[in-house]
Motif scaffolding. Structure first.
Motif, PDB file in Angstrom:
ATOM      1  N   THR A  53     -16.712 -49.082  57.059  1.00 40.20           N
ATOM      2  CA  THR A  53     -15.988 -49.526  55.530  1.00 40.20           C
ATOM      3  C   THR A  53     -14.503 -49.344  56.518  1.00 40.20           C
ATOM      4  OG1 THR A  53     -17.530 -49.043  53.904  1.00 40.20           O
ATOM      5  CG2 THR A  53     -14.964 -49.515  53.955  1.00 40.20           C
ATOM      6  N   GLN A  54     -14.362 -48.439  56.714  1.00 37.79           N
ATOM      7  CA  GLN A  54     -13.586 -48.036  57.313  1.00 37.79           C
ATOM      8  C   GLN A  54     -12.704 -48.544  59.045  1.00 37.79           C
ATOM      9  OE1 GLN A  54     -12.776 -43.260  58.580  1.00 37.79           O
ATOM     10  NE2 GLN A  54     -13.436 -43.198  56.507  1.00 37.79           N
ATOM     11  N   GLU A  55     -13.732 -48.964  59.898  1.00 39.44           N
ATOM     12  CA  GLU A  55     -13.020 -49.654  61.154  1.00 39.44           C
ATOM     13  C   GLU A  55     -12.571 -51.142  59.997  1.00 39.44           C
ATOM     14  OE1 GLU A  55     -15.042 -49.791  64.269  1.00 39.44           O
ATOM     15  OE2 GLU A  55     -16.971 -48.294  63.282  1.00 39.44           O
ATOM     16  N   LEU A  56     -13.333 -51.816  59.611  1.00 43.00           N
ATOM     17  CA  LEU A  56     -13.331 -53.307  58.925  1.00 43.00           C
ATOM     18  C   LEU A  56     -12.778 -53.355  57.995  1.00 43.00           C
ATOM     19  CD1 LEU A  56     -16.543 -54.784  57.512  1.00 43.00           C
ATOM     20  CD2 LEU A  56     -15.596 -54.961  59.683  1.00 43.00           C
ATOM     21  N   GLU A  57     -11.717 -52.297  57.386  1.00 44.87           N
ATOM     22  CA  GLU A  57     -10.032 -52.421  56.903  1.00 44.87           C
ATOM     23  C   GLU A  57      -8.637 -51.917  57.810  1.00 44.87           C
ATOM     24  OE1 GLU A  57     -10.806 -48.716  53.565  1.00 44.87           O
ATOM     25  OE2 GLU A  57     -11.979 -50.868  52.152  1.00 44.87           O
ATOM     26  N   ALA A  58      -9.354 -51.676  58.850  1.00 44.57           N
ATOM     27  CA  ALA A  58      -8.021 -51.190  59.383  1.00 44.57           C
ATOM     28  C   ALA A  58      -8.168 -52.315  60.469  1.00 44.57           C
ATOM     29  CB  ALA A  58      -8.830 -50.198  61.107  1.00 44.57           C
ATOM     30  N   ALA A  59      -9.510 -52.601  61.098  1.00 46.42           N
ATOM     31  CA  ALA A  59      -9.246 -53.616  61.735  1.00 46.42           C
ATOM     32  C   ALA A  59      -8.391 -55.226  60.631  1.00 46.42           C
ATOM     33  CB  ALA A  59     -10.280 -55.055  61.770  1.00 46.42           C
ATOM     34  N   LEU A  60      -8.390 -55.155  59.665  1.00 46.81           N
ATOM     35  CA  LEU A  60      -7.947 -56.331  58.292  1.00 46.81           C
ATOM     36  C   LEU A  60      -6.749 -56.209  58.068  1.00 46.81           C
ATOM     37  CD1 LEU A  60      -8.308 -58.623  56.221  1.00 46.81           C
ATOM     38  CD2 LEU A  60      -9.318 -56.495  54.705  1.00 46.81           C
ATOM     39  N   LYS A  61      -6.140 -54.825  57.688  1.00 47.21           N
ATOM     40  CA  LYS A  61      -4.545 -54.508  57.470  1.00 47.21           C
ATOM     41  C   LYS A  61      -4.186 -54.579  58.612  1.00 47.21           C
ATOM     42  CE  LYS A  61      -5.667 -51.741  53.688  1.00 47.21           C
ATOM     43  NZ  LYS A  61      -5.727 -49.958  53.838  1.00 47.21           N
ATOM     44  N   THR A  62      -4.325 -54.320  60.901  1.00 48.49           N
ATOM     45  CA  THR A  62      -3.934 -54.902  61.688  1.00 48.49           C
ATOM     46  C   THR A  62      -3.936 -55.836  61.458  1.00 48.49           C
ATOM     47  OG1 THR A  62      -4.386 -52.718  62.231  1.00 48.49           O
ATOM     48  CG2 THR A  62      -3.927 -53.945  63.564  1.00 48.49           C
ATOM     49  N   PHE A  63      -4.444 -56.605  62.045  1.00 49.65           N
ATOM     50  CA  PHE A  63      -5.225 -58.395  62.624  1.00 49.65           C
ATOM     51  C   PHE A  63      -4.273 -59.304  61.342  1.00 49.65           C
ATOM     52  CE2 PHE A  63      -7.602 -55.874  65.939  1.00 49.65           C
ATOM     53  CZ  PHE A  63      -7.072 -56.162  66.318  1.00 49.65           C
TER      54      PHE A  63
END
Length: 250
Positions: A53-63
């Protein structure tokens, strides 16, 4: 699609912003990532999902920052970039022809060894096509933001409500805030009530009330644009006074 019932290795055919799994679909890119983040599944996965979940949220907020204000932006630091590089997806890619409704399309055929790899690529392709999971500003639940959709609220039932959705409540909240914060909307509401009362009493025809309403809305929007483009207090006061005069000229 129940993402926790998928069997891996998983073969997925992508074409544009859609994809097919074992001939099922089409699914919109972003559906699976949204379902995972929202926990919308009848079958719970085994193991801890917090890291994914943290990985996906980080990718979403970055890219997904180019989708702002529809995706919250995460400041891109060296640590974030390193984390994203280390969490790159593992998959194999080929091509395939898909028969669809009497025609054939060329698709990219991905084979994923795990749910994590599938979700990472599915989310990335969603962002590339202007879609992304986002959190409702009212209930904080995840929903799929689609390209061109300016919605900030989901369509689930709003908290403590039995009939109204978050989107309906959100629209009402935005409208009420405008009425409270902007003199233009206050003036418009007062004038609307006055002329609507005249229409209901019969002293104003339906055609006259409709014509007034269209012009009043146009005058209101023009005043809002003028106020947004100036910081001069005297000019702002003049714009408000002129709007009041126009709204009550009948």
């Amino acid at each position: 699609m129940n993402i926790f019932n998928l069997t891996f290795p998983l073969t997925v055919d992508f074409s544009g912003g859609k994809y097919w799994i074992n001939g099922g679909g089409p699914y919109q890119c972003g559906e699976a990532a949204t379902a995972f983040l929202a926990g919308e599944s009848s079958c719970e996965p085994t193991g801890d999902t917090s890291q994914l979940t943290q990985e996906l949220e980080a990718a979403l907020k970055t890219f997904g920052s180019h989708l702002s204000p529809f995706s919250e932006k995460l400041e891109t630091t060296d640590d974030v970039c390193q984390q994203l590089e280390q969490s790159a997806a593992t998959c194999s890619v080929n091509y395939a022809f898909l028969p669809l409704q009497g025609s054939v399309i060329l698709a990219e055929r991905f084979t994923f060894p795990s749910l994590r790899d599938f979700l990472y690529v599915e989310l990335g392709r969603a962002i590339l096509h202007g879609n992304a999971p986002r959190q409702c500003r009212l209930c904080s639940g995840w929903f799929l933001h689609k390209q061109g959709d300016r919605a900030l609220y989901c369509e689930r039932m709003a908290p403590s409500e039995t009939e109204k959705t978050c989107r309906e409540m959100g629209a009402r909240m935005v409208f009420e805030k405008k009425l409270q914060d902007e003199d233009t909307w206050k003036l418009y509401k007062r004038a609307y009530k006055k002329y609507y009362a005249r229409y209901m009493k019969g002293s104003m025809s339906e055609a006259e009330f409709k014509a007034w309403g269209e012009q009043a809305a146009a005058d209101r929007d023009t005043a809002i644009e003028q106020l947004e483009s100036t910081a001069d207090a005297a000019l702002s006061a003049a714009i408000i006074w002129q709007l009041k005069e126009r709204l009550n000229r009948l």
